[in-house]
Structures are given as structure tokens and as C-alpha cells.
Write an enzyme that holds these catalytic residues in place. Structure first.
Site, PDB file in Angstrom:
ATOM      1  N   CYS A 353       0.596  -1.006   0.058  1.00  0.00           N
ATOM      2  CA  CYS A 353       0.364  -0.058  -0.038  1.00  0.00           C
ATOM      3  C   CYS A 353       0.900   1.172   0.210  1.00  0.00           C
ATOM      4  CB  CYS A 353      -0.733  -0.264   1.012  1.00  0.00           C
ATOM      5  SG  CYS A 353      -1.828   1.554   1.233  1.00  0.00           S
ATOM      6  N   ASP A 457      -1.102  -3.552 -15.145  1.00  0.00           N
ATOM      7  CA  ASP A 457      -1.271  -2.894 -17.112  1.00  0.00           C
ATOM      8  C   ASP A 457      -1.610  -3.724 -17.552  1.00  0.00           C
ATOM      9  OD1 ASP A 457       0.324  -0.711 -16.216  1.00  0.00           O
ATOM     10  OD2 ASP A 457       1.934  -0.777 -16.989  1.00  0.00           O
TER      11      ASP A 457
END
Length: 609
Positions: A353, A457
Site C-alpha cells: 500500500c 497494466d
């Protein structure tokens, strides 16, 4: 920002003659905004100079958020209308004037209540914004004849009032967790002692130190193995629905309750990875889902808002909960209480995170540099149960020029993790560079038996094939932003071809999300506005989808910005708008008019398209 241009067919481009009014798409303004944030070109001493300004990033912390006041809620004694039992609370703060409440509630939003239609009873009763669909002439809430009040709920988990009281009074038995932490500390100290002895022996003998994580035969190693494999009878039975009990392939020695190989995994998305969105992704073919990141400390305090992140729908056949924290005792206790009270198939630890607040407190990606704390956390949580896999999600590292995942991944496997997800960017990069799949492959090749899930991606079937070819040692793929932009990406990958939904089909998907939201958050005013808020947050990603028929060279790349264009019809044009006012307009066609003085600002300032 590492992004390109997605070129649009000439017949759909918006020209200067159009004035831009016909196109709701605002990518040119987005590009201009990005230029203003990057800096302005100025004239200085006869030469052009680029005046660099700090780019906006992170969250819009001061954004206005609609809040439904507590005093506007109807008392539960009147939910089914007049004629029920009177309220027994002397100091009840809810509304008891039914006529005044109904007058303030406003007109119904539609003639059909999705909850009543699917279940036969709407628990929101007369406060429902579709109440006329299930109330009689006397204003009493109805139950359909086929309604079964004993039927199991479609969602599970969350915190019960009894558990909440036990947690808040510190009355929950965490002796098991404390025992596991003590055992993990012994294992860690024994490992350090062994490494120190080997280093001293190597220095005296002039030999080369073996690579970190590589086991050597010794009494200490035997002791580590003996302590790590504790008596399974002392461990509680897993409560989740286990799958794939067979022990085959590279994971035969571990016998995991969940097979993480060759799966399409939906990323645990903060804010946007809510239960209604996960239902949409499951219908499009996602194999494994995971709840939003839940912080260990609020869970242990019994905070209902944090426990809501653990809720699971019955359609989620393989479901996990992701934990975040900075203290191994706290994380292990949260994992224990989830294991013992919730129905989950695995628990995931977030050490990737990038949020500043989490990082500054030593959690999230900060754990990638706090290896002592990380070792205690993974060892203790992995030992909770043989049938409850403990997984880890990490980034390449903290800094863009210093990747450490290749060192951590073998250690995490040795400490007992059942699987690791690797996002191919560092914390510093966030989402502003392409994911490094070559590095993901380098790390995956170091795993001995543990599945490695690659992340980053993927927006099309072609992207999926390209990444799997580049990284053959990767066991599965996790999809995050790609699923937010086009949730049907799971279907495309499984069918091995692109799917180009029409604007009508995409609108039906939004309608389905709203129905799921009303079922999950409620069909009263508060539930409607909560559903609207999450719909608008999702729209900040959905508008980035560019239909294949409009592109000159599909498929779309995740960071490519389109030229200014109009859609094939008015709805497609509206859906492609980057203007938040247009998103609100779209939500009004689904959930009715917004409250007075309503404004919306997306939670995140997107640097990456």
C-alpha cells in the site's frame, strides 16, 4: 508520466468547428490540466524555460461528501408502517412522525423495488425509495407469499453485536495468537543465530556465504522445521469454503485449501472494490475475489465500518480478506478473529500500500523494509491453520531505483506464505510508470513451490498473453485498474477475444450495479446516496474505456490518452465524459435527482490515465 496517445478514427474526432459542445469527452481538458500541473512554459531571458510545479497526487482530502443526518432516519418501530409495536426506547433519536417523514422523503424513484422483486420482502419498508411497490393502501409494508424468512442470507461476515462487545471489552481470547507470536520469535531468533554462526565460520574458513533464504543442513535447521510444524490438532478448523483439496503439481507439499494457479484474480481495490462491484466482476468471469484492504486496529476495536469490508456475497466462491497493519501482534489477532468468526478462503497481507498515512505509520509498503516485523507477521499468520492460506501482496520495493522484491519473495515463501502477488511498480512510482513484468518474472523464477501472481497494466486479452509470455513462471494474473475500466476483461481473457459492448449494454451493467448497491447498502435515502457515491467513484475509471470501433489501432493501452472524440450515440458520448457533472447526470438517470447542493469530487487525484 509514461503514457501515449490512443488515436481515434477521423469520423469520431471532435474538431474546432464542433466547438467541443457535442462531445462530452474532455480528454483535451485533462491533458491541459496535466500540463498546468506539470508546469508552465515561460519566457526568460529570450529563452523558453520550463517552470516545474509540484504535481497533484494522492487524495482529494477536502472534497465534499454527502452525509445523511441521523435524525432523518425513521424509527425501526415504524419501518413497516403504522399499526406495529410502539418504540420501547425512552431516548430514541430517530423520527417517530411517520407523516412528516414520508413528506420529507420525496417521491419514489421507480415503480419496482429490486429487493422486493428478488427476495419477496424489503427490510427498508416505508422508508424505501421504491416503497409503493411493496406497501398496501393502508401504508403497511408487504411480504410476498413465497418469501422465506428462514432462508440463509445472500451475504455473510461482518461483525455481530456480541462479537463487537467482546472486542470492545477486550474479552476475546487471543491466547492462540500470543502463542504463535512467541513461536515466530523463537524461529526468527534461531535463524539469526544460525546466520551469525555461518558468517563467523565463513570468515574464519574463507568460504562464501550461501544466499539468503537457502537452507543448509544443521541442528538449527532441524529445530526450525520441528517447531514450525506444530501439532495440527491444536489448531482450529477452517470455517471458509475450501476448494481443490487434491495435492498436485508444484504445491503438492503445501496442500493449499485454495489453488492459486491459472486463475484470474480481482485485485483488492480500496473504495472501489466493494461487494456490488465484485458481483459484477464475478459475473464476467473473475475466479478469485478479495475484499477491500481492512486495517487491523479498527477490526480489533469492533468498528462496524471496517468489518463491513469483510462482507462476502454467496456468488464469491473463492473469497479472501486483506489485512493491513504495522504490528505483528495486532495483525495476527485480527487474522485469528477473522479465521474464527468469518467465512473466508484465505487471508492476504498488504505490504504494498503506497498511501502516505499507512506508510508513515509503518504499515503497507513500509513493511518491505521492516523485515523483522514482516517475518513475525508472516510466520505467525501462516501458522494459524493448515487449511486457511495466508498470502502476501507486495510491490517491487519502496524506491524506483532500488527493487527488493527478489530478496523478499523467497524469504516470504520460507516463512510460510501460500502465495505472493507482485505488483510491478514501486511505492514511489505508484501508477505513473508501466509495470515491470521482466522483474516480476525474475522474482517468480526464485519461488520454489509457492504460486506467484503477477499484477499490473492488463486491459485486454492481448495484454494478458503478452505478460504471460514474458513471465512464464507467473502462476496467475491479478487485475485491478483494468477491471475498473472494463469489468468484462475477465470474459475477454477466457473467451480469448475482445468484446465491444454497446452503450446500452454498458448502461445495463450500471443499472445492475445500482440494484446490487440498493440490496447491499439499502434502498432508503441513505442507501441510494451511498450507491450513487460509489457509482460516481467507479465512473471516474469507467469513462476511460474507449470502444474498439472508434480506435484506429485497438486494443487500448491502459495509460494511453485518447484524442477528443464523440461516441456513436448520445449515451456513449456521455459515458466517455471526464466531467464529473456528466457523471452526476448519468447517476440521476439511474437513481433519481441528487439532493440539493449536491457536489461530487473523485476521491483520488489521478496522475495516470
Amino acid at each position: 508520466m509514461d503514457s501515449g496517445i490512443c488515436y481515434i478514427k477521423p469520423e469520431y474526432l471532435v474538431t474546432e468547428a464542433d466547438g467541443g459542445s457535442a462531445a462530452a469527452n474532455t480528454e483535451n481538458s485533462e491533458n491541459n490540466k496535466r500540463k498546468r500541473e506539470d508546469g508552465e512554459e515561460v519566457q526568460a531571458g529570450g529563452k523558453k524555460k520550463w517552470d516545474k510545479k509540484e504535481r497533484k497526487r494522492g487524495q482529494n482530502k477536502n472534497r465534499p461528501v454527502f452525509k445523511d443526518e441521523r435524525y432523518s432516519h425513521l424509527c425501526h418501530s415504524l419501518i413497516d408502517g403504522t399499526g406495529g409495536e410502539a418504540c420501547s426506547l425512552d431516548n430514541c433519536r430517530y423520527v417517530h412522525d411517520l407523516d412528516a417523514f414520508l413528506a420529507a422523503k420525496g417521491e419514489d424513484l421507480g415503480l419496482e423495488c429490486y429487493v422486493y422483486t428478488t427476495k419477496g420482502y424489503c427490510a427498508r419498508g416505508v422508508s424505501c425509495r421504491f416503497a409503493k411497490a411493496h406497501t398496501n393502501e393502508q401504508g403497511r409494508n408487504l411480504k410476498r407469499e413465497d418469501y422465506d424468512d428462514k432462508a440463509p442470507p445472500t451475504t455473510c461476515n461482518g461483525v455481530s453485536s456480541e462479537l463487537q462487545v467482546r472486542l470492545r471489552k477486550h474479552d476475546y481470547d487471543f491466547s492462540r495468537s500470543k502463542e504463535l507470536i512467541r513461536m515466530a520469535e523463537k524461529l526468527r531468533d534461531a535463524r539469526k543465530l544460525k546466520e551469525k554462526q555461518e558468517k563467523e565460520n565463513n570468515q574464519s574458513e574463507g568460504t562464501v556465504t550461501p544466499p539468503a533464504g537457502e537452507k543448509q543442513p544443521s541442528d538449527t535447521a532441524e529445530m526450525l522445521d520441528a517447531e514450525q510444524h506444530t501439532d495440527s490438532k491444536s489448531k482450529p478448523t477452517a470455517t471458509g469454503c475450501a476448494i481443490d483439496d487434491s495435492a498436485i503439481g508444484r504445491d503438492a507439499d503445501q496442500k493449499p485449501a485454495v489453488d492459486f494457479r491459472e486463475k484470474l484474480v480481482l485485485s483488492p481495490l480500496t473504495t472501489l472494490g466493494n461487494l456490488p462491484f465484485r458481483r459484477i466482476c464475478k459475473e464476467f468471469g473473475a475466479d478469485i475475489t478479495c475484499g477491500e484492504m481492512a486495517c487491523a486496529q479498527p477490526l480489533l476495536k469492533g468498528m462496524g465500518q471496517e468489518w463491513a469490508l469483510t462482507k462476502r456475497h454467496q456468488s464469491e466462491d473463492v473469497f479472501g480478506v486483506q489485512l493491513c497493519g504495522n504490528n505483528p501482534n495486532m495483525i495476527n489477532q485480527a487474522a485469528q478473529v477473522i479465521h474464527e468468526t468469518a467465512q473466508v478462503d484465505f487471508i492476504d497481507l498488504n505490504i504494498g500500500c503506497p498511501i502516505d498515512l499507512i506508510y508513515q505509520q509503518g504499515g503497507g509498503s513500509a513493511l518491505m523494509r521492516r523485515t523483522n516485523i514482516l517475518e513475525l507477521t508472516v510466520r505467525s499468520c501462516a501458522a494459524l491453520s493448515d487449511r486457511l492460506p495466508f498470502t502476501v501482496k507486495m510491490r517491487t520495493g519502496i524506491y524506483a531505483d532500488k527493487s527488493v522484491a527478489h530478496e523478499l519473495l523467497p524469504l516470504v515463501e520460507e516463512w510460510g506464505a501460500s502465495a505472493v502477488t507482485l505488483h510491478g511498480r514501486s511505492r514511489e512510482q505508484r501508477y505513473t510508470k508501466h509495470a515491470n513484468w521482466a522483474y516480476i518474472e525474475e522474482c517468480a523464477a526464485k519461488a520454489k513451490r509457492m504460486p506467484v501472481i503477477g499484477n499490473g497494466d492488463i486491459l485486454s486479452y492481448e495484454d494478458y498473453i503478452e505478460r504471460r509470455t514474458l513471465a512464464p513462471h507467473v502462476s496467475s494474473v491479478m487485475i485491478g485498474r483494468g477491471a475498473l475500466i472494463k469489468p468484462w476483461i475477465f470474459q475477454e481473457i477466457k473467451e480469448k477475444q475482445a468484446w465491444s459492448p454497446s452503450s446500452g449494454q454498458r448502461y445495463e451493467m450500471l443499472q445492475k450495479f445500482c440494484n446490487y448497491g440498493l440490496e447491499h447498502w439499502g434502498s432508503d435515502t441513505k442507501g441510494v446516496e451511498t450507491t450513487r457515491r460509489f457509482l460516481l467513484e467507479w465512473q471516474s475509471f469507467l469513462y476511460r474505456y474507449i470502444p474498439e470501433a472508434l480506435q484506429t489501432a485497438p486494443p487500448q493501452k491502459i495509460n494511453a490518452r485518447p484524442q477528443k472524440y464523440r461516441g456513436r450515440d448520445e449515451m456513449e458520448t456521455l459515458m466517455s465524459s471526464g466531467n464529473a457533472a456528466d457523471w452526476v447526470k448519468l447517476s440521476e438517470s439511474l437513481l433519481g435527482r441528487v439532493p440539493e447542493s449536491f457536489t461530487f469530487v473523485p476521491k483520488h487525484k489521478a496522475n495516470a490515465f
